[in-house]
Design a protein around this motif. Structure first.
Motif, PDB file in Angstrom:
ATOM      1  N   GLY A 276       0.768  -1.234   0.000  1.00  0.00           N
ATOM      2  CA  GLY A 276       0.000   0.000   0.000  1.00  0.00           C
ATOM      3  C   GLY A 276       0.799   1.284   0.000  1.00  0.00           C
ATOM      4  O   GLY A 276       0.270   2.344  -0.348  1.00  0.00           O
ATOM      5  N   PHE A 277       2.076   1.223   0.383  1.00  0.00           N
ATOM      6  CA  PHE A 277       2.889   2.427   0.491  1.00  0.00           C
ATOM      7  C   PHE A 277       3.902   2.477  -0.656  1.00  0.00           C
ATOM      8  O   PHE A 277       4.514   1.472  -0.997  1.00  0.00           O
ATOM      9  CB  PHE A 277       3.644   2.463   1.820  1.00  0.00           C
ATOM     10  N   GLU A 278       4.071   3.670  -1.221  1.00  0.00           N
ATOM     11  CA  GLU A 278       5.025   3.860  -2.311  1.00  0.00           C
ATOM     12  C   GLU A 278       5.940   5.045  -1.991  1.00  0.00           C
ATOM     13  O   GLU A 278       5.490   6.059  -1.471  1.00  0.00           O
ATOM     14  CB  GLU A 278       4.301   4.136  -3.632  1.00  0.00           C
ATOM     15  N   THR A 279       7.223   4.881  -2.308  1.00  0.00           N
ATOM     16  CA  THR A 279       8.170   5.980  -2.109  1.00  0.00           C
ATOM     17  C   THR A 279       8.891   6.281  -3.420  1.00  0.00           C
ATOM     18  O   THR A 279       8.985   5.431  -4.302  1.00  0.00           O
ATOM     19  CB  THR A 279       9.229   5.633  -1.035  1.00  0.00           C
ATOM     20  N   ASP A 280       9.376   7.497  -3.519  1.00  0.00           N
ATOM     21  CA  ASP A 280      10.213   7.902  -4.646  1.00  0.00           C
ATOM     22  C   ASP A 280      11.630   7.409  -4.358  1.00  0.00           C
ATOM     23  O   ASP A 280      12.263   7.858  -3.398  1.00  0.00           O
ATOM     24  CB  ASP A 280      10.182   9.421  -4.792  1.00  0.00           C
ATOM     25  N   ILE A 281      12.134   6.473  -5.152  1.00  0.00           N
ATOM     26  CA  ILE A 281      13.431   5.868  -4.858  1.00  0.00           C
ATOM     27  C   ILE A 281      14.575   6.869  -4.992  1.00  0.00           C
ATOM     28  O   ILE A 281      15.666   6.653  -4.466  1.00  0.00           O
ATOM     29  CB  ILE A 281      13.693   4.652  -5.766  1.00  0.00           C
ATOM     30  N   ARG A 282      14.346   7.984  -5.670  1.00  0.00           N
ATOM     31  CA  ARG A 282      15.407   8.992  -5.821  1.00  0.00           C
ATOM     32  C   ARG A 282      15.518   9.890  -4.603  1.00  0.00           C
ATOM     33  O   ARG A 282      16.605  10.271  -4.192  1.00  0.00           O
ATOM     34  CB  ARG A 282      15.141   9.838  -7.064  1.00  0.00           C
ATOM     35  N   GLY A 284      13.431   9.378  -1.590  1.00  0.00           N
ATOM     36  CA  GLY A 284      13.029   8.748  -0.342  1.00  0.00           C
ATOM     37  C   GLY A 284      11.753   9.306   0.238  1.00  0.00           C
ATOM     38  O   GLY A 284      11.350   8.934   1.345  1.00  0.00           O
ATOM     39  N   THR A 285      11.072  10.183  -0.490  1.00  0.00           N
ATOM     40  CA  THR A 285       9.826  10.775   0.000  1.00  0.00           C
ATOM     41  C   THR A 285       8.641   9.894  -0.380  1.00  0.00           C
ATOM     42  O   THR A 285       8.682   9.145  -1.360  1.00  0.00           O
ATOM     43  CB  THR A 285       9.613  12.186  -0.579  1.00  0.00           C
ATOM     44  N   TRP A 286       7.563  10.023   0.416  1.00  0.00           N
ATOM     45  CA  TRP A 286       6.367   9.231   0.170  1.00  0.00           C
ATOM     46  C   TRP A 286       5.637   9.758  -1.058  1.00  0.00           C
ATOM     47  O   TRP A 286       5.386  10.951  -1.180  1.00  0.00           O
ATOM     48  CB  TRP A 286       5.425   9.284   1.375  1.00  0.00           C
ATOM     49  N   GLU A 287       5.272   8.853  -1.961  1.00  0.00           N
ATOM     50  CA  GLU A 287       4.460   9.219  -3.107  1.00  0.00           C
ATOM     51  C   GLU A 287       2.985   8.928  -2.865  1.00  0.00           C
ATOM     52  O   GLU A 287       2.115   9.671  -3.303  1.00  0.00           O
ATOM     53  CB  GLU A 287       4.933   8.465  -4.357  1.00  0.00           C
ATOM     54  N   SER A 288       2.697   7.834  -2.187  1.00  0.00           N
ATOM     55  CA  SER A 288       1.318   7.506  -1.856  1.00  0.00           C
ATOM     56  C   SER A 288       1.300   6.575  -0.656  1.00  0.00           C
ATOM     57  O   SER A 288       2.240   5.806  -0.431  1.00  0.00           O
ATOM     58  CB  SER A 288       0.609   6.837  -3.042  1.00  0.00           C
ATOM     59  N   MET A 289       0.217   6.672   0.104  1.00  0.00           N
ATOM     60  CA  MET A 289       0.036   5.813   1.271  1.00  0.00           C
ATOM     61  C   MET A 289      -1.409   5.346   1.276  1.00  0.00           C
ATOM     62  O   MET A 289      -2.310   6.072   1.697  1.00  0.00           O
ATOM     63  CB  MET A 289       0.368   6.564   2.565  1.00  0.00           C
ATOM     64  N   HIS A 290      -1.637   4.144   0.776  1.00  0.00           N
ATOM     65  CA  HIS A 290      -2.975   3.591   0.718  1.00  0.00           C
ATOM     66  C   HIS A 290      -3.184   2.624   1.877  1.00  0.00           C
ATOM     67  O   HIS A 290      -2.256   1.995   2.351  1.00  0.00           O
ATOM     68  CB  HIS A 290      -3.189   2.851  -0.604  1.00  0.00           C
ATOM     69  N   ALA A 314       5.222  17.652   8.558  1.00  0.00           N
ATOM     70  CA  ALA A 314       4.032  18.395   8.983  1.00  0.00           C
ATOM     71  C   ALA A 314       4.210  19.888   8.721  1.00  0.00           C
ATOM     72  O   ALA A 314       5.245  20.469   9.036  1.00  0.00           O
ATOM     73  CB  ALA A 314       3.773  18.155  10.464  1.00  0.00           C
ATOM     74  N   GLY A 315       3.194  20.485   8.130  1.00  0.00           N
ATOM     75  CA  GLY A 315       3.222  21.917   7.846  1.00  0.00           C
ATOM     76  C   GLY A 315       3.844  22.277   6.516  1.00  0.00           C
ATOM     77  O   GLY A 315       3.803  23.456   6.122  1.00  0.00           O
ATOM     78  N   ASP A 316       4.385  21.306   5.789  1.00  0.00           N
ATOM     79  CA  ASP A 316       5.051  21.596   4.513  1.00  0.00           C
ATOM     80  C   ASP A 316       4.093  21.583   3.325  1.00  0.00           C
ATOM     81  O   ASP A 316       4.461  21.966   2.213  1.00  0.00           O
ATOM     82  CB  ASP A 316       6.169  20.586   4.255  1.00  0.00           C
ATOM     83  N   GLY A 317       2.882  21.078   3.530  1.00  0.00           N
ATOM     84  CA  GLY A 317       1.900  21.047   2.451  1.00  0.00           C
ATOM     85  C   GLY A 317       2.086  19.922   1.454  1.00  0.00           C
ATOM     86  O   GLY A 317       1.512  19.967   0.362  1.00  0.00           O
ATOM     87  N   ILE A 318       2.869  18.894   1.795  1.00  0.00           N
ATOM     88  CA  ILE A 318       3.175  17.833   0.829  1.00  0.00           C
ATOM     89  C   ILE A 318       2.603  16.474   1.235  1.00  0.00           C
ATOM     90  O   ILE A 318       2.822  15.483   0.533  1.00  0.00           O
ATOM     91  CB  ILE A 318       4.695  17.696   0.616  1.00  0.00           C
ATOM     92  N   ALA A 319       1.872  16.416   2.334  1.00  0.00           N
ATOM     93  CA  ALA A 319       1.333  15.134   2.797  1.00  0.00           C
ATOM     94  C   ALA A 319       0.303  14.600   1.811  1.00  0.00           C
ATOM     95  O   ALA A 319      -0.403  15.350   1.143  1.00  0.00           O
ATOM     96  CB  ALA A 319       0.708  15.293   4.176  1.00  0.00           C
ATOM     97  N   ASN A 320       0.210  13.278   1.744  1.00  0.00           N
ATOM     98  CA  ASN A 320      -0.693  12.601   0.827  1.00  0.00           C
ATOM     99  C   ASN A 320      -1.976  12.208   1.553  1.00  0.00           C
ATOM    100  O   ASN A 320      -1.935  11.636   2.637  1.00  0.00           O
ATOM    101  CB  ASN A 320       0.009  11.354   0.269  1.00  0.00           C
ATOM    102  N   ALA A 321      -3.132  12.490   0.938  1.00  0.00           N
ATOM    103  CA  ALA A 321      -4.424  12.251   1.581  1.00  0.00           C
ATOM    104  C   ALA A 321      -5.097  10.973   1.106  1.00  0.00           C
ATOM    105  O   ALA A 321      -6.260  10.723   1.441  1.00  0.00           O
ATOM    106  CB  ALA A 321      -5.352  13.449   1.333  1.00  0.00           C
ATOM    107  N   ASP A 322      -4.395  10.124   0.348  1.00  0.00           N
ATOM    108  CA  ASP A 322      -5.017   8.929  -0.217  1.00  0.00           C
ATOM    109  C   ASP A 322      -5.629   8.028   0.852  1.00  0.00           C
ATOM    110  O   ASP A 322      -6.744   7.517   0.697  1.00  0.00           O
ATOM    111  CB  ASP A 322      -3.998   8.124  -1.024  1.00  0.00           C
TER     112      ASP A 322
END
Length: 338
Positions: A276-282, A284-290, A314-322
């Motif tokens: 369910g979880f995907e990260t950008d391998i370049r 290390g950031t989260w791309e999606s969290m299902h 937190a507070g950076d505006g980049i969190a995923n809402a999936d």
């Protein structure tokens, strides 16, 4: 109309941000006309998140009945308490998190809402604030005076319920009893039927490697799990096992089963989050969290995201809402809206 509330969790985490993002995305969907959603928690934190993300100013309500559709609404708690700083563990964060859940449970027990969806809290902040809980599940069980709840993780057709959760691994064999396994199977079958599966197929994962190899690696699967499974089979239920842990989730992914009963937390969580979880391998950031965490056995509907507060972003505006959107969807299904 069905009315759900989203408890903000710790306002220093990504809860406020994913609430704003989830509602903005749901407003664009065509099948949400019979849905009303509002949040409960820290008003200032939600306002800051909405301003950052362009979600408009949240509307303050004092009762669920004032909620209209999917407009960004907040039922505030602890209005005299300052919002904690994003990314910081604090007493205030724990107080906000507990009070939001406490209020949501009260409204659900009074049948003023149809269920609650929980954003993540921080266990350290919760305990600093004087609330000695291991997390949402223990808190909800206490607030609803419920015993023997069961955790279900769900993402699409991949569903896992857990015989045990937040306990040392050394305690798990003692917790595997016929009574507990019966209870978990009962709630698992009930949940699957509420989700629209008329004839559920459930596998029981083995506790020991290779199912114990005929007792060579432990007898719990033979002496406890096997008799329960045979009894359920005799009663006409489609139950399989004990299936070795190294293959049971491959079979679940192949849709040979509708759910798996895992013996302990990591046995169920590791394969679930791997899918369910995907990260950008370049980067290390989260791309999606299902994935959704559903608490079975409560007198109310409760679903949750299956991730933490993510204080580091937190507070950076980049969190995923999936995961939050998926949790809302599961709440709708359990409430009979879909």
């Amino acid at each position: 109309m069905k009315t759900f509330c989203i408890t903000m969790g710790d306002p220093a985490g990504i809860g406020p941000e994913i609430i704003v993002k989830a509602l903005m995305q749901l407003q664009e969907q065509e099948d949400t006309g019979s849905l009303r959603i509002f949040s409960i928690g820290c008003r200032d934190a939600l306002e800051h998140a909405a301003e950052k993300l362009g979600g408009g100013k949240p509307r303050v309500i004092r009762a669920p009945e004032e909620c209209s559709g999917l407009d960004l609404s907040i039922l505030p708690v602890e209005e005299n308490l300052p919002a904690p700083q994003p990314g910081q563990v604090s007493v205030e964060g724990g107080i906000f998190a507990f009070r939001a859940v406490e209020e949501a449970v009260r409204l659900a027990l009074e049948s003023r809402i149809d269920g609650l969806v929980t954003a993540p809290l921080n266990k350290a902040a919760l305990n600093r604030a004087g609330y000695a809980y291991a997390g949402h599940t223990d808190m909800l069980a206490d607030l609803t005076e419920t015993q023997n709840t069961v955790m279900m993780l769900a993402h699409g057709s991949f569903r896992v319920t857990h015989l045990s959760t937040h306990v040392p691994l050394s305690e798990v064999p003692r917790l595997l009893t016929e009574e507990r396994l019966d209870h978990v199977l009962t709630l698992t079958f009930e949940a699957l039927k509420r989700l629209g599966i008329r004839h559920p197929r459930v596998a029981v994962a083995a506790l020991n490697p290779h199912g114990g190899e005929g007792g060579l690696f432990g007898r719990e699967d033979l002496d406890v799990s096997q008799p329960v499974i045979e009894r359920w089979q005799h009663d006409g239920h489609d139950v399989h096992g004990p299936v070795p842990g190294d293959t049971v989730f491959v079979k679940l992914r192949g849709q040979m089963f509708d759910a798996v009963v895992a013996m302990y937390l990591d046995e169920g969580h590791v394969p679930f989050k791997l899918l369910g979880f995907e990260t950008d391998i370049r980067t290390g950031t989260w791309e999606s969290m299902h994935g959704v965490n559903v608490t079975l056995g409560l007198p109310i509907i409760r679903t949750s995201v299956d991730h933490g507060t993510a204080f580091d972003i937190a507070g950076d505006g980049i969190a995923n809402a999936d995961s939050l959107i998926e949790a809302i969807d599961y709440a709708r299904h359990l409430a009979g809206l879909c």
